[in-house]
Design an enzyme around this catalytic site. Structure first.
Site, PDB file in Angstrom:
ATOM      1  N   HIS A  94      16.971  19.899  29.536  1.00 38.89           N
ATOM      2  CA  HIS A  94      17.986  20.303  30.511  1.00 38.89           C
ATOM      3  C   HIS A  94      17.641  19.730  31.875  1.00 38.89           C
ATOM      4  O   HIS A  94      16.468  19.607  32.214  1.00 38.89           O
ATOM      5  CB  HIS A  94      18.080  21.841  30.606  1.00 38.89           C
ATOM      6  CG  HIS A  94      19.352  22.294  31.212  1.00 38.89           C
ATOM      7  ND1 HIS A  94      19.504  22.468  32.571  1.00 38.89           N
ATOM      8  CD2 HIS A  94      20.550  22.579  30.661  1.00 38.89           C
ATOM      9  CE1 HIS A  94      20.742  22.843  32.814  1.00 38.89           C
ATOM     10  NE2 HIS A  94      21.399  22.923  31.682  1.00 38.89           N
ATOM     11  N   GLU A 133      23.186  24.516  23.781  1.00 40.94           N
ATOM     12  CA  GLU A 133      23.977  23.897  22.717  1.00 40.94           C
ATOM     13  C   GLU A 133      23.386  24.094  21.327  1.00 40.94           C
ATOM     14  O   GLU A 133      24.104  24.042  20.331  1.00 40.94           O
ATOM     15  CB  GLU A 133      24.163  22.393  22.991  1.00 40.94           C
ATOM     16  CG  GLU A 133      24.684  22.055  24.371  1.00 40.94           C
ATOM     17  CD  GLU A 133      26.090  22.545  24.648  1.00 40.94           C
ATOM     18  OE1 GLU A 133      26.579  23.427  23.923  1.00 40.94           O
ATOM     19  OE2 GLU A 133      26.701  22.040  25.605  1.00 40.94           O
TER      20      GLU A 133
HETATM   21  N1  COA Z   1      15.191  14.298  23.304  1.00 42.21           N
HETATM   22  C1  COA Z   1      14.303  13.326  23.536  1.00 42.21           C
HETATM   23  N2  COA Z   1      13.887  12.955  24.762  1.00 42.21           N
HETATM   24  C2  COA Z   1      14.411  13.623  25.792  1.00 42.21           C
HETATM   25  C3  COA Z   1      15.331  14.661  25.635  1.00 42.21           C
HETATM   26  C4  COA Z   1      15.730  14.986  24.327  1.00 42.21           C
HETATM   27  N3  COA Z   1      16.633  15.953  24.104  1.00 42.21           N
HETATM   28  N4  COA Z   1      15.690  15.148  26.845  1.00 42.21           N
HETATM   29  C5  COA Z   1      14.990  14.424  27.742  1.00 42.21           C
HETATM   30  N5  COA Z   1      14.222  13.497  27.106  1.00 42.21           N
HETATM   31  C6  COA Z   1      13.329  12.535  27.731  1.00 42.21           C
HETATM   32  C7  COA Z   1      14.121  11.534  28.537  1.00 42.21           C
HETATM   33  O1  COA Z   1      14.512  10.430  27.709  1.00 42.21           O
HETATM   34  C8  COA Z   1      13.145  11.151  29.591  1.00 42.21           C
HETATM   35  O2  COA Z   1      12.244  10.232  29.042  1.00 42.21           O
HETATM   36  P1  COA Z   1      11.656   8.991  29.903  1.00 42.21           P
HETATM   37  O3  COA Z   1      11.028   9.629  31.113  1.00 42.21           O
HETATM   38  O4  COA Z   1      10.695   8.373  28.956  1.00 42.21           O
HETATM   39  O5  COA Z   1      12.838   8.157  30.224  1.00 42.21           O
HETATM   40  C9  COA Z   1      12.372  12.436  29.843  1.00 42.21           C
HETATM   41  O6  COA Z   1      12.528  13.222  28.665  1.00 42.21           O
HETATM   42  C10 COA Z   1      12.859  13.247  31.020  1.00 42.21           C
HETATM   43  O7  COA Z   1      14.222  13.520  30.850  1.00 42.21           O
HETATM   44  P2  COA Z   1      15.000  14.412  31.917  1.00 42.21           P
HETATM   45  O8  COA Z   1      14.863  13.790  33.261  1.00 42.21           O
HETATM   46  O9  COA Z   1      14.618  15.829  31.757  1.00 42.21           O
HETATM   47  O10 COA Z   1      16.498  14.239  31.406  1.00 42.21           O
HETATM   48  P3  COA Z   1      17.827  14.424  32.249  1.00 42.21           P
HETATM   49  O11 COA Z   1      17.708  15.507  33.244  1.00 42.21           O
HETATM   50  O12 COA Z   1      18.284  13.105  32.734  1.00 42.21           O
HETATM   51  O13 COA Z   1      18.791  14.859  31.051  1.00 42.21           O
HETATM   52  C11 COA Z   1      19.729  16.156  29.356  1.00 42.21           C
HETATM   53  C12 COA Z   1      19.014  16.192  30.687  1.00 42.21           C
HETATM   54  C13 COA Z   1      20.213  17.552  28.982  1.00 42.21           C
HETATM   55  C14 COA Z   1      20.967  15.252  29.444  1.00 42.21           C
HETATM   56  C15 COA Z   1      18.752  15.622  28.285  1.00 42.21           C
HETATM   57  O14 COA Z   1      17.687  16.519  28.139  1.00 42.21           O
HETATM   58  C16 COA Z   1      19.434  15.330  26.952  1.00 42.21           C
HETATM   59  O15 COA Z   1      19.975  14.254  26.758  1.00 42.21           O
HETATM   60  N6  COA Z   1      19.424  16.318  26.003  1.00 42.21           N
HETATM   61  C17 COA Z   1      20.092  16.120  24.750  1.00 42.21           C
HETATM   62  C18 COA Z   1      21.588  16.343  24.910  1.00 42.21           C
HETATM   63  C19 COA Z   1      21.917  17.806  25.105  1.00 42.21           C
HETATM   64  O16 COA Z   1      21.418  18.668  24.389  1.00 42.21           O
HETATM   65  N7  COA Z   1      22.822  18.077  26.054  1.00 42.21           N
HETATM   66  C20 COA Z   1      23.257  19.417  26.362  1.00 42.21           C
HETATM   67  C21 COA Z   1      22.843  19.816  27.736  1.00 42.21           C
HETATM   68  S1  COA Z   1      23.167  21.522  28.063  1.00 42.21           S
END
Ligand code: COA
Length: 339
Positions: free
Chosen positions: A235, A288
């Protein structure tokens, strides 16, 4: 132009009286109430009353009348249209530019497409909103299911300055009409990184369940190795488990047929693997993961999951638009030219 904030993380762009997200402690407050308290006690009408400054009885009456009026003016969408595309199209049509009409249209289009009927079922103006959504969608309307859908709607009604709310507020800040703000919210919500995640979460759970010879941890590892994200995990704001996951997990436990055990195993394994890969970044379950299990147990097809989310979040968008119009300033950030 120094201090660029790519992704606006942590940037405060407005004051709001609607909801507060405490990402460090995992707390969500909706109009002064903890989500845990509200979700287990309030109905959709109660939460509309809180966000839209009416009484619950007024909310019920206005919602009922608005559903009936929306039924008379909306076209029937063919069931090969993606529900979120149909929502965007429905709200983009000229129509009454008020909160109740927007909420009703989102509910009607969602229900019609969920039911797979060519001719949508007529709304019942006297019914509670969650009951009518279940009935018009052609799924079970038992008390437990109505209660669960109400709890889901309450849980996701608003969430601070999330992307779809921000999109709606940007449009509102230009003095645009409410329907345009709602269309902007729908567009943002549709994305798989926002409201589009629960369908893929269910795909993931199904894939894991259908390969019993591959342990869940192995399946997840393969996903990560392929560079894919684990849906339902991580998140932008929460650094602990999303409090809404907790609430919806409890609701799932009250529903027959919710594949809760599978969800819990996947969560545990995904959390462990993500902690190994990103030791500096807590990546825990988000709303989710359990939304997918809950809506599946209620009998909805995954294609409708995001538009069911919109049925609730449209209330948040409308309340934020009202707030933006009253107290907000024109939202216009800047960019750094690197051309
Ligand atoms: N699976 C695998 N890797 C993940 C991840 C996941 N669900 N969520 C974050 N990461 C990784 C990112 O790729 C990033 O890696 P990097 O530093 O090597 O590039 C690292 O963790 C940090 O990510 P972060 O900055 O926390 O992500 P964000 O704030 O840009 O994105 C989300 C947040 C929710 C979009 C992201 O966690 C995600 O895509 N989750 C899956 C989709 C989802 O469940 N969405 C519903 C949201 S309520």
């Amino acid at each position: 132009m120094d201090g660029m904030n790519n992704g606006l993380e942590g940037v405060v762009v407005a004051e709001t009286r609607l909801s507060d997200v405490d990402g460090a402690r995992g707390r969500l407050v909706l109009r002064g109430h903890a989500v845990e308290e509200l979700a287990h006690t309030a109905t959709f009408e109660d939460v509309c009353a809180l966000f839209l400054d009416v009484t619950p009885a007024q909310a019920r009456e206005r919602l009922g009348a608005a559903r009936v009026a929306a039924h008379a003016r909306l076209p029937a969408y063919s069931d090969d249209v993606e529900p979120m595309d149909a929502l965007r199209a429905a709200l983009a049509r000229p129509g009454p530019d008020d909160v109740w009409s927007c909420i009703a249209e989102v509910a009607l289009v969602t229900s019609q497409l969920a039911s797979k009927r060519r001719a949508p079922l007529a709304p019942d103006a006297r019914a509670a909103h969650a009951h009518d959504v279940l009935r018009m969608s052609g799924v079970d309307t038992s008390d437990a299911h109505v209660r669960a859908l109400d709890a889901y709607f309450v849980t996701v009604v608003d969430h601070g300055m999330n992307a779809s709310t921000f999109a709606a507020r940007v449009v509102a800040s230009m003095g645009s009409d409410l329907r345009s703000c709602v269309v902007a919210g729908i567009g943002a919500l549709k994305g798989p990184l926002h409201g589009g995640a629960p369908g893929p979460v269910l795909d993931m759970l199904d894939a894991i369940a259908s390969t019993p010879d591959v342990p869940p941890s192995e399946w997840l590892l393969r996903e990560l190795a392929a560079g894919r994200r684990i849906m339902g995990m991580g998140h932008r704001v929460y650094r602990v488990r999303d409090p809404r996951a907790e609430v919806l997990e409890r609701v799932c436990a009250s529903l027959q047929g919710a594949r809760l055990e599978l969800g819990r195993v996947v969560e545990r394994e995904a959390e462990r693997l993500l902690a190994e890969r990103h030791p500096g970044r807590a990546l825990k379950a988000n709303v989710e993961l359990f939304t997918a299990l809950l809506l599946d147990a209620l009998g909805f097809a995954r294609a409708s999951f995001t538009s069911l989310f919109a049925c609730a979040r449209v209330v948040g968008w409308c309340a934020h638009v009202g707030e933006q119009r009253q107290t907000g300033r024109l939202i216009r950030p800047a960019s750094r030219y690197v051309g």
